[in-house]
Write an enzyme that holds these catalytic residues in place. Structure first.
Site, PDB file in Angstrom:
ATOM      1  N   ARG A  74      -9.039  -6.864  -2.012  1.00  0.00           N
ATOM      2  CA  ARG A  74      -7.674  -6.406  -1.816  1.00  0.00           C
ATOM      3  C   ARG A  74      -7.336  -6.501  -0.326  1.00  0.00           C
ATOM      4  NH1 ARG A  74      -5.557  -1.491   0.468  1.00  0.00           N
ATOM      5  NH2 ARG A  74      -3.424  -1.316  -0.204  1.00  0.00           N
ATOM      6  N   HIS A 118       1.842  -2.885   3.274  1.00  0.00           N
ATOM      7  CA  HIS A 118       0.926  -1.875   3.785  1.00  0.00           C
ATOM      8  C   HIS A 118       1.382  -1.490   5.200  1.00  0.00           C
ATOM      9  CE1 HIS A 118      -3.323  -0.130   3.137  1.00  0.00           C
ATOM     10  NE2 HIS A 118      -2.848   0.442   4.232  1.00  0.00           N
ATOM     11  N   GLU A 163       0.737   3.351  -0.837  1.00  0.00           N
ATOM     12  CA  GLU A 163       0.912   4.739  -0.391  1.00  0.00           C
ATOM     13  C   GLU A 163       2.324   5.035   0.121  1.00  0.00           C
ATOM     14  OE1 GLU A 163      -2.122   6.170   2.225  1.00  0.00           O
ATOM     15  OE2 GLU A 163      -3.724   5.659   0.857  1.00  0.00           O
ATOM     16  N   ASN A 295      -5.428   5.603  -4.172  1.00  0.00           N
ATOM     17  CA  ASN A 295      -6.241   5.768  -2.969  1.00  0.00           C
ATOM     18  C   ASN A 295      -6.573   7.244  -2.837  1.00  0.00           C
ATOM     19  OD1 ASN A 295      -5.624   3.094  -2.585  1.00  0.00           O
ATOM     20  ND2 ASN A 295      -4.338   3.407  -0.781  1.00  0.00           N
ATOM     21  N   TYR A 297      -8.998  10.217  -0.673  1.00  0.00           N
ATOM     22  CA  TYR A 297      -9.941  10.582   0.390  1.00  0.00           C
ATOM     23  C   TYR A 297     -10.375  12.033   0.330  1.00  0.00           C
ATOM     24  CZ  TYR A 297      -8.954   5.985   2.177  1.00  0.00           C
ATOM     25  OH  TYR A 297      -8.840   4.630   2.273  1.00  0.00           O
ATOM     26  N   GLU A 370      -8.524   2.323  -2.867  1.00  0.00           N
ATOM     27  CA  GLU A 370      -9.199   2.723  -1.626  1.00  0.00           C
ATOM     28  C   GLU A 370      -9.945   4.021  -1.864  1.00  0.00           C
ATOM     29  OE1 GLU A 370      -6.629   3.246   1.726  1.00  0.00           O
ATOM     30  OE2 GLU A 370      -5.568   1.360   1.413  1.00  0.00           O
TER      31      GLU A 370
END
Ligand code: PNW
Length: 465
Positions: A74, A118, A163, A295, A297, A370
């Site tokens: 990606r 992005h 995002e 994504n 985290y 991600e």
């Protein structure tokens, strides 16, 4: 722990973070050039140079992907390389880079997964109002059309926007990201126009399907997170509802239910009347997706408090205005281990995100686009990079993914963030997410222990132990 056959194993990057060469071959300027070159915005004054020189070194990077056994890569396409003024004139030399990249990936047996946006908005479009301006969504659809015509014969899986929460709220409300504006009402318009841009671009990508006969799949990439109350106090539960509204439901509602949640509109009424939502927008935004990217985290714990959101927690350095309308909400550390960037590590947050998304978007295949961890430089005395913390992070989160699958979430692939160490936005080069270490002075690449560990997992389709 085995993953099913056909599960996609990949790694991710994004254009501004790895390409470098920000003035090569007629590339126009983006908001991240302007923002990073403005003192005080990025740690150490770092900019998109040198990045990882991926623009020139992509053949070496593809060889590394092969060594890691990746099935898919990606990357994102730099809009200002292709359309230096944001629209109008196409810069063939910039377009050619992605043409070469896609061909080289296919030659190596690696599936190209481009993301169209992005965060590197052409500066010319920001000068015309940026994402708070409706026209930007239409210019984005034009860009999607150019890319469809250029790569649509070889690319099967497309994602439109990466995002939208970060792009809208860190960029236009908090100011920690480009373009660094602190205008809460404009950020809400930006969020809407990012979703509208997604819907228009998705429609453009679907037109003229499949030069190769390969079915074209289109989705977008969200970064939902888990927000948990800091206590059972009803005020904390309300704080969660409100923060969840501007972080998650403001996207899930329009995209998956075709409507903004009523409580979100009510909560945000003092900030905006949402007059930027025009007739016909919501059906465009809510058109069915072939896949949704996630994504993830870190999760957050939330409490009601008039202290305001702790800046260090949320946005890597802004004033934490990202959570628009939540001035009476605070984010609380939960005492968990933290990565180099300060984010708490808790894989159960990913499990919760995935099972919830499976409910909000029933039947839509989910790909982790991600997931990874940042640490400062970890080159050892032996010249190798030993990063056991990153291995533990990936292992824990992959276990959570597998558990979510067992609970019924339709997970179909996982992409680690990131293939390479890179420009980590407001943190510049001070934080490293790569499976592969980059020495920015020489551009030498070294596969980290985590990269070798991930290669083993990708090859076996199974987690050790
Ligand atoms: C995402 N926050 O960014 C991006 O998609 C990547 O480009 C980036 O490198 C990666 O996650 C790691 O940061 C984020 O402050 C940046 O909440 C900041 C935040 C969230 C995501």
């Amino acid at each position: 722990m085995r993953f099913p056959a056909g599960f996609v194993w990949g790694a991710s990057t994004s254009a501004f973070q790895v390409e470098g060469n920000t003035t090569a071959d007629g590339r126009g300027r983006s908001i991240w050039d302007t923002f990073s070159e403005t003192p005080g915005n990025v740690v150490d004054g770092d900019t998109g140079e040198p990045g990882g020189d991926h623009y020139n070194r992509y053949p070496e990077d593809i060889a590394i992907m092969r060594e890691l056994g990746l099935g898919a890569y990606r990357f994102s396409i730099a809009w200002p390389r292709v359309l230096p003024e944001g629209g109008g004139r196409v810069n063939q030399a910039g377009l050619d880079f992605y043409d070469r990249l896609v061909d080289a990936l296919l030659d190596a047996g690696i599936d190209p997964w481009p993301t169209l946006y992005h965060w590197d908005l052409p500066q010319a479009l920001e000068d015309a109002g940026g994402w708070p301006a409706r026209d930007t969504a239409y210019r984005f659809a034009d860009f999607a059309e150019v890319m469809r015509d250029a790569l649509g014969d070889r690319v099967g899986t497309w994602t439109t926007v990466n995002e939208p929460w970060c792009a809208a709220f860190l960029g236009y409300a908090d100011g920690a990201h480009a373009p660094g504006r602190r205008e809460p009402a404009a950020a809400l318009a930006a969020a809407h126009h990012l979703m509208l841009g997604h819907g228009l671009a998705a429609a453009a990508l679907r037109e003229g399907q499949g030069g190769t006969g390969q079915a074209r799949r289109v989705g977008l990439v969200l970064n939902p997170t888990t927000l948990r109350p800091n206590s059972t106090d009803p005020a904390d539960i309300t704080a969660v509802r409100r923060a969840d509204g501007v972080r998650n439901r403001i996207f899930h509602g329009p995209l998956f239910q075709g409507a903004y949640p009523h409580d979100v509109l009510d909560d945000l009424a003092p900030v905006s009347d949402f007059a930027f939502v025009k007739d016909g927008d919501l059906p465009i935004i809510a058109a069915p997706l072939d896949l949704v990217g996630v994504n993830f985290y870190t999760p957050h714990w939330v409490a009601a408090s008039d202290r305001g959101i702790d800046p260090a927690d949320i946005a890597s350095g802004g004033d934490s205005g990202a959570y628009v309308g939540c001035e009476d909400v605070t984010f609380v550390w939960h005492g968990l281990p933290r990565t180099g960037i300060g984010w708490e590590v808790d894989p159960s947050g990913l499990y919760d995100v995935l099972t919830r998304l499976a409910g909000d978007a029933p039947g839509v295949p989910i790909y982790i686009i991600e997931n990874g961890a940042a640490y400062p430089d970890q080159v050892g005395d032996d010249d190798a990079v030993h990063d056991p913390d990153r291995v533990a992070y990936l292992d824990g989160h992959l276990r959570a993914v597998r558990e979510a699958m067992k609970a019924g979430a339709p997970l179909a692939g996982y992409f680690a963030w990131s293939l390479l160490d890179n420009f980590e936005w407001a943190w510049g080069y001070s934080q490293r997410f790569g499976l592969v270490h980059v020495d920015y002075a020489t551009q030498r690449r070294r596969i980290k222990d985590s990269g070798r560990w991930y290669a083993q997992v990708a090859r076996a389709g199974e987690l050790p132990g």
